[in-house]
Design a protein around this motif. Structure first.
Motif, PDB file in Angstrom:
ATOM      1  N   ILE A  25       0.946  -1.201   0.070  1.00 55.91           N
ATOM      2  CA  ILE A  25       0.028   0.041  -0.020  1.00 55.91           C
ATOM      3  C   ILE A  25       0.913   1.399   0.063  1.00 55.91           C
ATOM      4  CG2 ILE A  25      -1.735   1.298   1.300  1.00 55.91           C
ATOM      5  CD1 ILE A  25      -2.656  -1.459   2.247  1.00 55.91           C
ATOM      6  N   GLY A  26       0.842   1.941  -1.066  1.00 50.36           N
ATOM      7  CA  GLY A  26       1.613   3.051  -1.312  1.00 50.36           C
ATOM      8  C   GLY A  26       1.644   4.263  -0.488  1.00 50.36           C
ATOM      9  N   ARG A  27       2.771   4.974  -0.344  1.00 48.19           N
ATOM     10  CA  ARG A  27       3.165   6.190   0.563  1.00 48.19           C
ATOM     11  C   ARG A  27       1.865   7.281   0.343  1.00 48.19           C
ATOM     12  NH1 ARG A  27       7.880   8.648   2.146  1.00 48.19           N
ATOM     13  NH2 ARG A  27       7.754  10.746   2.377  1.00 48.19           N
ATOM     14  N   SER A  28       1.469   7.599   1.627  1.00 47.91           N
ATOM     15  CA  SER A  28       0.342   8.620   1.828  1.00 47.91           C
ATOM     16  C   SER A  28      -1.049   8.301   0.955  1.00 47.91           C
ATOM     17  CB  SER A  28       0.781   9.865   1.191  1.00 47.91           C
ATOM     18  OG  SER A  28       1.873  10.394   2.278  1.00 47.91           O
ATOM     19  N   CYS A  29      -1.243   7.135   0.708  1.00 47.79           N
ATOM     20  CA  CYS A  29      -2.421   6.873  -0.029  1.00 47.79           C
ATOM     21  C   CYS A  29      -3.562   6.736   1.067  1.00 47.79           C
ATOM     22  CB  CYS A  29      -2.446   5.722  -0.936  1.00 47.79           C
ATOM     23  SG  CYS A  29      -2.206   4.052  -0.170  1.00 47.79           S
ATOM     24  N   ILE A  30      -4.903   6.812   0.341  1.00 46.19           N
ATOM     25  CA  ILE A  30      -6.063   6.614   1.333  1.00 46.19           C
ATOM     26  C   ILE A  30      -6.802   5.474   0.850  1.00 46.19           C
ATOM     27  CG2 ILE A  30      -8.063   7.463   2.235  1.00 46.19           C
ATOM     28  CD1 ILE A  30      -6.837  10.324   2.194  1.00 46.19           C
ATOM     29  N   VAL A  31      -7.192   4.484   1.421  1.00 49.46           N
ATOM     30  CA  VAL A  31      -8.042   3.462   1.398  1.00 49.46           C
ATOM     31  C   VAL A  31      -9.355   3.576   1.877  1.00 49.46           C
ATOM     32  CG1 VAL A  31      -8.474   0.807   1.372  1.00 49.46           C
ATOM     33  CG2 VAL A  31      -6.301   1.744   0.954  1.00 49.46           C
ATOM     34  N   THR A  32     -10.382   3.761   0.977  1.00 45.55           N
ATOM     35  CA  THR A  32     -11.849   4.099   1.508  1.00 45.55           C
ATOM     36  C   THR A  32     -12.614   2.862   2.404  1.00 45.55           C
ATOM     37  OG1 THR A  32     -12.603   3.472  -0.445  1.00 45.55           O
ATOM     38  CG2 THR A  32     -12.311   5.792  -0.045  1.00 45.55           C
ATOM     39  N   PRO A  33     -13.353   2.989   3.220  1.00 49.64           N
ATOM     40  CA  PRO A  33     -13.969   1.703   4.018  1.00 49.64           C
ATOM     41  C   PRO A  33     -14.631   0.943   3.439  1.00 49.64           C
ATOM     42  CG  PRO A  33     -14.552   4.252   4.865  1.00 49.64           C
ATOM     43  CD  PRO A  33     -13.842   4.686   3.377  1.00 49.64           C
ATOM     44  N   ASN A  34     -14.576  -0.282   3.873  1.00 48.17           N
ATOM     45  CA  ASN A  34     -14.950  -1.770   3.366  1.00 48.17           C
ATOM     46  C   ASN A  34     -14.257  -2.065   2.106  1.00 48.17           C
ATOM     47  OD1 ASN A  34     -17.005  -2.177   5.331  1.00 48.17           O
ATOM     48  ND2 ASN A  34     -17.855  -0.351   4.529  1.00 48.17           N
ATOM     49  N   THR A  35     -13.205  -1.632   1.703  1.00 51.03           N
ATOM     50  CA  THR A  35     -12.342  -1.897   0.486  1.00 51.03           C
ATOM     51  C   THR A  35     -11.435  -3.235   0.796  1.00 51.03           C
ATOM     52  OG1 THR A  35     -12.367   0.551  -0.218  1.00 51.03           O
ATOM     53  CG2 THR A  35     -10.635  -1.186  -1.117  1.00 51.03           C
ATOM     54  N   VAL A  36     -11.528  -4.263  -0.190  1.00 50.94           N
ATOM     55  CA  VAL A  36     -10.678  -5.309  -0.312  1.00 50.94           C
ATOM     56  C   VAL A  36      -9.466  -4.918  -0.984  1.00 50.94           C
ATOM     57  CG1 VAL A  36     -10.225  -7.576  -0.884  1.00 50.94           C
ATOM     58  CG2 VAL A  36     -12.579  -6.968  -0.143  1.00 50.94           C
ATOM     59  N   ILE A  37      -8.366  -4.894  -0.344  1.00 51.43           N
ATOM     60  CA  ILE A  37      -7.093  -4.623  -1.267  1.00 51.43           C
ATOM     61  C   ILE A  37      -6.505  -5.872  -1.505  1.00 51.43           C
ATOM     62  CG2 ILE A  37      -5.038  -3.662  -1.128  1.00 51.43           C
ATOM     63  CD1 ILE A  37      -7.306  -2.488   1.732  1.00 51.43           C
ATOM     64  N   ASP A  38      -6.305  -6.158  -2.755  1.00 56.45           N
ATOM     65  CA  ASP A  38      -5.824  -7.558  -3.371  1.00 56.45           C
ATOM     66  C   ASP A  38      -4.886  -7.250  -4.501  1.00 56.45           C
ATOM     67  OD1 ASP A  38      -7.543  -6.604  -5.375  1.00 56.45           O
ATOM     68  OD2 ASP A  38      -8.535  -8.463  -5.859  1.00 56.45           O
ATOM     69  N   ARG A  39      -4.233  -5.934  -4.615  1.00 54.19           N
ATOM     70  CA  ARG A  39      -3.350  -5.543  -5.511  1.00 54.19           C
ATOM     71  C   ARG A  39      -2.595  -4.673  -4.756  1.00 54.19           C
ATOM     72  NH1 ARG A  39      -7.121  -5.118 -10.055  1.00 54.19           N
ATOM     73  NH2 ARG A  39      -8.100  -6.816  -8.878  1.00 54.19           N
ATOM     74  N   ASP A  40      -1.538  -3.966  -5.563  1.00 54.40           N
ATOM     75  CA  ASP A  40      -0.520  -3.014  -4.952  1.00 54.40           C
ATOM     76  C   ASP A  40      -1.445  -1.669  -4.849  1.00 54.40           C
ATOM     77  OD1 ASP A  40       1.226  -4.613  -4.406  1.00 54.40           O
ATOM     78  OD2 ASP A  40       2.654  -4.065  -5.694  1.00 54.40           O
ATOM     79  N   VAL A  41      -1.236  -0.820  -4.094  1.00 57.68           N
ATOM     80  CA  VAL A  41      -2.073   0.563  -4.355  1.00 57.68           C
ATOM     81  C   VAL A  41      -0.760   1.590  -4.576  1.00 57.68           C
ATOM     82  CG1 VAL A  41      -3.456   2.151  -3.170  1.00 57.68           C
ATOM     83  CG2 VAL A  41      -3.639  -0.173  -2.566  1.00 57.68           C
ATOM     84  N   PRO A  42      -1.197   2.457  -5.668  1.00 62.13           N
ATOM     85  CA  PRO A  42      -0.003   3.444  -5.844  1.00 62.13           C
ATOM     86  C   PRO A  42       0.050   4.547  -5.082  1.00 62.13           C
ATOM     87  CG  PRO A  42      -1.902   3.565  -7.464  1.00 62.13           C
ATOM     88  CD  PRO A  42      -2.164   2.381  -6.600  1.00 62.13           C
ATOM     89  N   PRO A  43       1.222   5.277  -4.712  1.00 61.94           N
ATOM     90  CA  PRO A  43       1.439   6.393  -3.714  1.00 61.94           C
ATOM     91  C   PRO A  43       0.715   7.422  -4.165  1.00 61.94           C
ATOM     92  CG  PRO A  43       3.498   5.412  -4.490  1.00 61.94           C
ATOM     93  CD  PRO A  43       2.314   4.683  -5.548  1.00 61.94           C
TER      94      PRO A  43
END
Length: 246
Positions: free
Chosen positions: A212-230
């Motif tokens: 999960i990239g630098r300073s990103c935000i993941v919104t509520p109830n999200t499934v993270i199954d891949r890399d998230v960009p900064p």
């Protein structure tokens, strides 16, 4: 249980390998697994070589003219992990965690951090750890400075979980580094890394092998199954009206 797909780095889970049970005929589990693999290999492609695949007998489901196999869960490959600790230490951690970390009546964040360090976690300065947090294996946890771990967060870390500095995991978020191979149901693991300044909001699910990239935000109830960009805001589209009730 988690998603059967995802990044690789296949490695069995962290529990100690139990004594292999002996079933009818006097064969222990390892011997039965070896024989099952030999039978599967002799049967040609389409049958897993790591576990015995059995059918449901008469009326078994078929696809493209081929009988759909079923994984015999008694024949799942045994766990064998170099990160494993003695069973007495695992048991002691479970007891201490229930009393001093997960316990909602224990108000001190500093005490939680101190207990985690005592059991091998790397915890930085000024870290806030709220009540009801669960950590499966503290020796696989690395937390940087000024992180916030919210109430009810569950970190199921068969493999490494690395939180850089200024990371937030909000309430009820679930982080897991393990899953099962869909062919033979053996445990597979991969690390999870959350970079500096990232905020994983409430009730998210973070699956094995993601970064999960630098300073990103993941919104509520999200499934993270891949890399998230900064710097990204990552999540599913918001709910919308799809019709009328009356």
């Amino acid at each position: 249980m988690t998603s059967p797909d995802g990044p690789t780095a296949v490695r069995p889970g962290t529990e100690l390998v139990p004594e292999m049970p002996t079933q009818q005929g006097g064969l222990d589990r390892r011997t039965r697994i070896a024989r099952a693999a030999a039978v599967a290999a002799a049967s040609g492609p389409g049958v897993s070589s790591a576990a015995m695949l059995t059918s449901s007998g008469t009326g078994a489901a078929t696809t493209a003219g081929r009988e759909v196999p079923v994984v015999d869960l008694n024949e799942v490959p045994p766990l064998d992990d170099p990160r494993a600790r003695p069973s007495w230490l695992v048991f002691l951690w479970w007891v201490v965690q229930r009393l001093l970390v997960t316990n909602s009546l224990q108000p001190s964040s500093r005490l939680r951090a101190r207990v985690l360090r005592l059991f091998g976690a790397e915890i930085g300065a000024d870290v806030i750890i709220r009540p009801r947090v669960r950590v499966r294996f503290p020796w696989n946890l690395h937390v940087g400075d000024r992180c916030w771990i919210g109430e009810g967060v569950w970190i199921s870390n068969r493999d490494l979980v690395i939180l850089r500095s200024d990371v937030v995991l909000s309430q009820e978020t679930f982080v897991t580094t393990g899953s099962h191979d869909r062919r033979h149901m053996g445990v597979v693991t991969a690390p999870v890394v959350v970079e500096d300044g990232a905020w994983v909001t409430t009730r998210c699910i973070v699956l094995r092998g993601v970064r999960i990239g630098r300073s990103c935000i993941v919104t509520p109830n999200t499934v993270i199954d891949r890399d998230v960009p900064p710097g990204a805001i990552y999540g599913a589209p918001r709910a919308s009206v799809i019709g009328e009730r009356f």
